[in-house]
Design an enzyme around this catalytic site. Sequence first.
Site, PDB file in Angstrom:
ATOM      1  N   GLY A 157       0.831  -1.205   0.000  1.00 24.46           N
ATOM      2  CA  GLY A 157       0.000   0.000   0.000  1.00 24.46           C
ATOM      3  C   GLY A 157       0.861   1.249   0.000  1.00 24.46           C
ATOM      4  CE  LYS A 176      -3.520  -8.343 -22.789  1.00 21.29           C
ATOM      5  NZ  LYS A 176      -4.524  -8.394 -21.772  1.00 21.29           N
ATOM      6  CE  LYS A 219      -3.427 -11.342 -13.272  1.00 19.67           C
ATOM      7  NZ  LYS A 219      -3.796 -11.181 -14.684  1.00 19.67           N
TER       8      LYS A 219
END
Length: 598
Positions: free
Chosen positions: A101, A478, A593
Amino acid sequence: MCGIVGYTGINQALPILMDGLEKLEYRGYDSAGVYMNDGVEEDLVREVGRVKDLEAVVDKMEIKGTAGIAHTRWATHGKPTVNNAHPHKSNDGRYYLVHNGVIENFKELREEYLSDIEMHSDTDTEVAVQLIGKFAQEGFSTFDALRLMLSKLDENSAYGFLLVDSKEPDMMYVAKSKSPLLIGLSEDGNVVASDATAVLNVTNTFLELHDGDIAVVEKDKVTLFDKDGKQFEREPFILDIDPSQAEKGTYPFYMLKEIDEQAIVTRNLIEHYFIDGMPQIDQPIVDAIKYADRLYIVAAGTSYHAGLQGRRMFEELVGIPTEVHISSEFAYDMPLLSKKPFFIFLSQSGETADSREVLERVNKLGYKSLTIANVMNSTLTREATFSLPLLAGPEVSVASTKAFTSQIVVEMILASAIAGGQTELQDQLSKLAVDMQVVIDAKDKLKEIADKYLLNAKNAFYIGRGADADLTVEAALKLKEISYVQAEGFAAGELKHGTISLIEDGTPVFAIITNKSTAGLTRSNLMETEARGAKAFTIVTSDLAKSGDDIVIPAVENPLLSPLLAVIPTQLLAYYTSLGKGFDVDHPRNLAKSVTVQ
Ligand code: F6R
């Protein structure tokens, strides 16, 4: 983003911690570290680079002990260096802390409380551990020093903290707000992790932590406290994931495995969402959406691109005007909302900070919302009024593939259920799952194109119209993110209004053609690029194919579903380009991710 794993129990901690860090690698990181203390000796090891670099150092040491904490760091405050890697320690050497965080007011805290303390890193996290050390020296217990530190953080801060007091190394102190953290329970000991997949080999029984919760984790007991320090109890839940689902098996990279899984994921969704051929969505969700006069789909990145496809479904099938927004923009530049808005959040991880920020605002405004996510029990699923699962199984590769297709399938099922249920949808999706496999099985042709035309390309274009135009943006993302080829997705007709000047000899241009009414126009636009030197390719459905087309995919009866097939060749082109260039396909540079910072 950063990953946390901690263990206290009766087994050796190091293998559990290192296995956990490896499982968290998919989240993206640039350094890693571990702290262990067996009550006699302690070790703090931190390395820049991959977990295997840390492992190489750790393997040479004889680190023993049944408790420890570990971390993978994705740099936000300060470069990826050993000093900035976690765990961080207090100057008196008593406390060790890992953190996910951002502490928004860390500079102010440093100036106000720590001006006389020498800092060893550029991180916000070090400020937190130095504050705990300072408060403990002033006489506070570890628990109270932690709580006092938490009370100094401003409300925009996000944290998952895991703290060890070297005087009681078997005990872990945990605190969470706006950053995911779970406690796993097992007979042999307890674990703490930012992501359940990191510790599935230890347990599938978890205690959820909510924002503001604090926990003290011992090897045979976990005690929970609310933000006022009041003790409470919470029932654990069982996470029904097969740990082998998160394994790569014989695949060289997770991305290829996850591309391959798209047919099976579609079948799983059919099984879950249909009864007797009719799509099933809980009535309160259907009612809330029917009541709305406008839908707002909010998401980031690939999930946003899935939202672009969903818009058409809600407008065509349900007849509700639908807007699609990028979450990082929507939070700070909200459009004028309709009188009865309903919000749909799309997210693989359910933890994307930009989307969470919007949901927080939506909740404050008192509007209803639905999160469609892959990771259930994630913040976005918990904090929305309703949630629906994507059932894609763990998506490990940073580049999202199967979550994208499952988002489109669930949007379609949802829109169809609200519209009263289309009897033909189940058959259409079943056929589509078969056709997905056909497209996936034709990999070799895509590898050939990637090897020949994309490995040395400076830039590339995808063009299309309508749903295909929306898909080009995902196709280009992508390619960019894993192969580092500058790529743009473009509405085919718009190219000639400026961007066509970028076409040079050999620039690869891929036209996606799945719509009969615009197929001719898109072909003309492709020819315009060819006339200027482009190397032109077509990705076209069989009903619209002509001789000489490059990638022919099965025709799709329902045009709303065509992106589900057309996206697959673009995923494979990106994959083979990255592979051919020798990149670490699953861990593209600079990316994480789950993006838990704004
Ligand atoms: C790209 C990709 C990202 C995510 C985005 C949102 O391949 O994976 O663009 O789609 O960061 O993440 P989620 O879906 O977890 O909210």
